[in-house]
Design an enzyme around this catalytic site. Structure first.
Site, PDB file in Angstrom:
ATOM      1  N   CYS A 194      -1.749   0.015   2.558  1.00  0.00           N
ATOM      2  CA  CYS A 194      -2.825  -0.809   3.132  1.00  0.00           C
ATOM      3  C   CYS A 194      -3.455  -1.551   1.968  1.00  0.00           C
ATOM      4  O   CYS A 194      -3.957  -0.920   1.028  1.00  0.00           O
ATOM      5  CB  CYS A 194      -3.864   0.063   3.828  1.00  0.00           C
ATOM      6  N   CYS A 239      -1.799  -8.344   4.152  1.00  0.00           N
ATOM      7  CA  CYS A 239      -2.305  -7.485   5.217  1.00  0.00           C
ATOM      8  C   CYS A 239      -1.057  -7.008   5.961  1.00  0.00           C
ATOM      9  O   CYS A 239      -0.164  -7.813   6.248  1.00  0.00           O
ATOM     10  CB  CYS A 239      -3.223  -8.299   6.118  1.00  0.00           C
TER      11      CYS A 239
END
Lengths: 250, 250
Positions: free
Chosen positions: B102, B216
Site C-alpha cells: 500500500c 495507488c
C-alpha cells in the site's frame, strides 16, 4: 488546499487496534500449493459480508513443506514437522482458528491438533457435514480426489460416519484423473481439460453417485455446478464460508 | 531411462523443511485492503520462476488497522501501533524481509523500520529507483495517487532525490480521482471507469509527464500499459518483482 501546512504528527489518538469485538483471527496453513492458498484467501474475502467486516487473517504460505502425496505413498519425507511448525507459528502470531486449504494434507492433521490447542476447522468434516445437512437422503457420493486422499480414506471414513457410501473412479480413470490434475497444475485450464473432467464426473454419476465432491483444490478451477446434472460439493468454498462464519461468531 | 528401476523410497533424509538454501522468508504487512493484499500475493506467485522456486511467504492481513487516509488528514486514529505490531508478529514468525503493499501506508513506515531490524522493501523507493534506472532522461513524472499519498509527499520527495519533478492532477481532477477510487473499491471496474482513469493519465501527459506512476493499488486494476502512449509505472508490480528478487538472493 495548501498541503505543505499539514502536520500529521499531532493530535492523532494512539489506538493499538480497532478490533474491539469478539471476532477470531484466522490462521491459514498454506503453500500447498501457493495458488490454492491465494484462491482460498480470495474466497475468505468474497465471503465476508461487507467491507467493514473484513477479518484479520494470518497466512503461513510455506511451499517448502514436503509434498504430501509422495509422503503418503511412502516415497518421500513427511510434512508432519513442517505442518506442526506452521501451526505453532500461526498460534504464536495470534491465530485463534486454524485451517489448511488442501484436502490431502488433512492426512497429517495430527501435526496440528496434537500440538496446538487452537481450534482446527477440518475441510473433510465440513464438506461431509454439509452433504449430510443439505442432502439428507443421499446414499452414495462421488469423489474426485488425488491418490493420497483416496489411500488415506479421508472422505471414505468421514462419509461412512454419515452412512454415505463413497464412489471413486475405477483404477484406469483415477490414473487419468491424476494426469489431468498435474496438467492443470502445470499449464492451467482449457476446454479439453474441462470436457475430460466432466466425463469423470459423469462416470461417477453413472455408478450411482448423487453428488460429486470436488475433493481436490484443482477440481473447482475446471468444474462448476452448472456443468453437472447433480450437485457439486466444493470443499474449498465450504471451508471458506464456514471459516468466516466461525471467525465472526467470536 | 527406465524409471521403474529407480527406488526413491530409500535414503530419504527426514528433513524438517526442504528449505536448505539461502532464500529469505517474505513477511507481508497486509489488509490495506485485503483485495490489494491478495493481488500482491498473486503477483509474488506469478513472478516466481518455476513451481519448485515458490517462496515462503507469511501474510499478516489485518484490515482492523486504522485507515491511513483519515489518519493523515488528522480526522482518524493512527495506524502506527497496528503496523508496529504487525511487523513484530511477522518477525517473530520468521519473516526475514518485510513489505507493505500500500503506497500511502508508507507514510507510517517508521512504525516498521524503527521497531524491527528486519529489512523493509519500500514501494516508493523501488518504484522511483525503477524510473531513474529505466528512464534516466526523464524530468517529470505524472502521479496518480490518493490524497494521503500527495499530502505526505512520499513520491514528491523520492522523485526529487532523482531530480525528477512530480506532476499531480489539478485540485478538481484530484477530487474526481478520489471519487473514482472509492467507486472501484465499492463496485469494481467498468468501461466508464477505465475511460475516466485514462483521461486523468492524459491530462498529466498534457502537462508534461513522461511516465505515469500508478501510485495507488487500485490504479493498475483499471489501467494497463497498452492504454497509454507513455510508460505506466506499476508500483505494486515493481514491489512484487523486487521482493522475489531480494528473497531469492538470500
Amino acid at each position: 488546499m495548501d498541503i505543505s501546512s499539514i502536520d500529521i504528527s499531532t493530535n492523532i489518538p494512539e489506538t493499538m487496534e480497532t478490533d474491539t469485538n469478539n471476532e477470531k483471527t484466522i490462521g491459514i496453513i498454506g503453500g500447498l500449493g501457493p495458488e490454492a492458498t491465494a484462491d482460498f484467501f480470495n474466497r475468505i474475502i468474497r465471503n465476508t459480508p461487507t467491507e467493514k467486516d473484513h477479518l484479520h487473517v494470518i497466512i503461513d504460505n510455506n511451499p517448502k513443506a514436503p509434498n504430501r502425496n509422495p509422503a503418503i505413498a511412502g516415497t518421500g519425507p513427511s510434512p508432519f514437522e513442517s505442518f506442526k511448525q506452521s501451526a505453532l507459528r500461526l498460534k504464536q502470531a495470534g491465530a485463534e482458528l486454524l485451517v489448511m486449504p488442501c484436502n490431502t494434507a488433512h492426512a497429517f492433521k495430527d501435526a496440528i491438533i496434537h500440538n496446538v490447542d487452537t481450534p482446527f476447522i477440518d475441510i473433510v468434516e465440513e464438506a461431509t457435514a454439509h452433504i449430510a445437512k443439505h442432502y439428507p437422503t443421499i446414499e452414495k457420493a462421488g469423489l474426485l480426489a488425488v491418490d493420497g486422499c483416496l489411500q488415506t480414506r479421508l472422505y471414505h471414513n468421514a462419509l461412512a460416519g454419515w452412512e454415505i457410501e463413497t464412489q471413486c473412479l475405477d483404477t484406469r480413470a483415477q490414473h487419468d484423473f491424476m494426469e489431468l490434475i498435474y496438467q492443470i497444475k502445470a499449464s492451467g485450464v482449457n476446454a479439453d481439460i474441462k470436457q475430460t473432467m466432466m466425463s469423470f464426473a459423469r462416470s461417477l454419476e453413472d455408478n450411482g453417485a448423487e453428488v460429486i465432491i470436488a475433493g481436490c483444490t484443482e477440481v473447482p478451477l475446471v468444474l462448476s455446478p452448472k456443468d453437472l446434472s447433480i450437485p457439486l460439493i466444493d470443499s474449498t468454498e465450504i471451508l471458506a464460508t464456514q471459516c468466516v462464519r466461525y471467525a465472526r461468531q467470536g
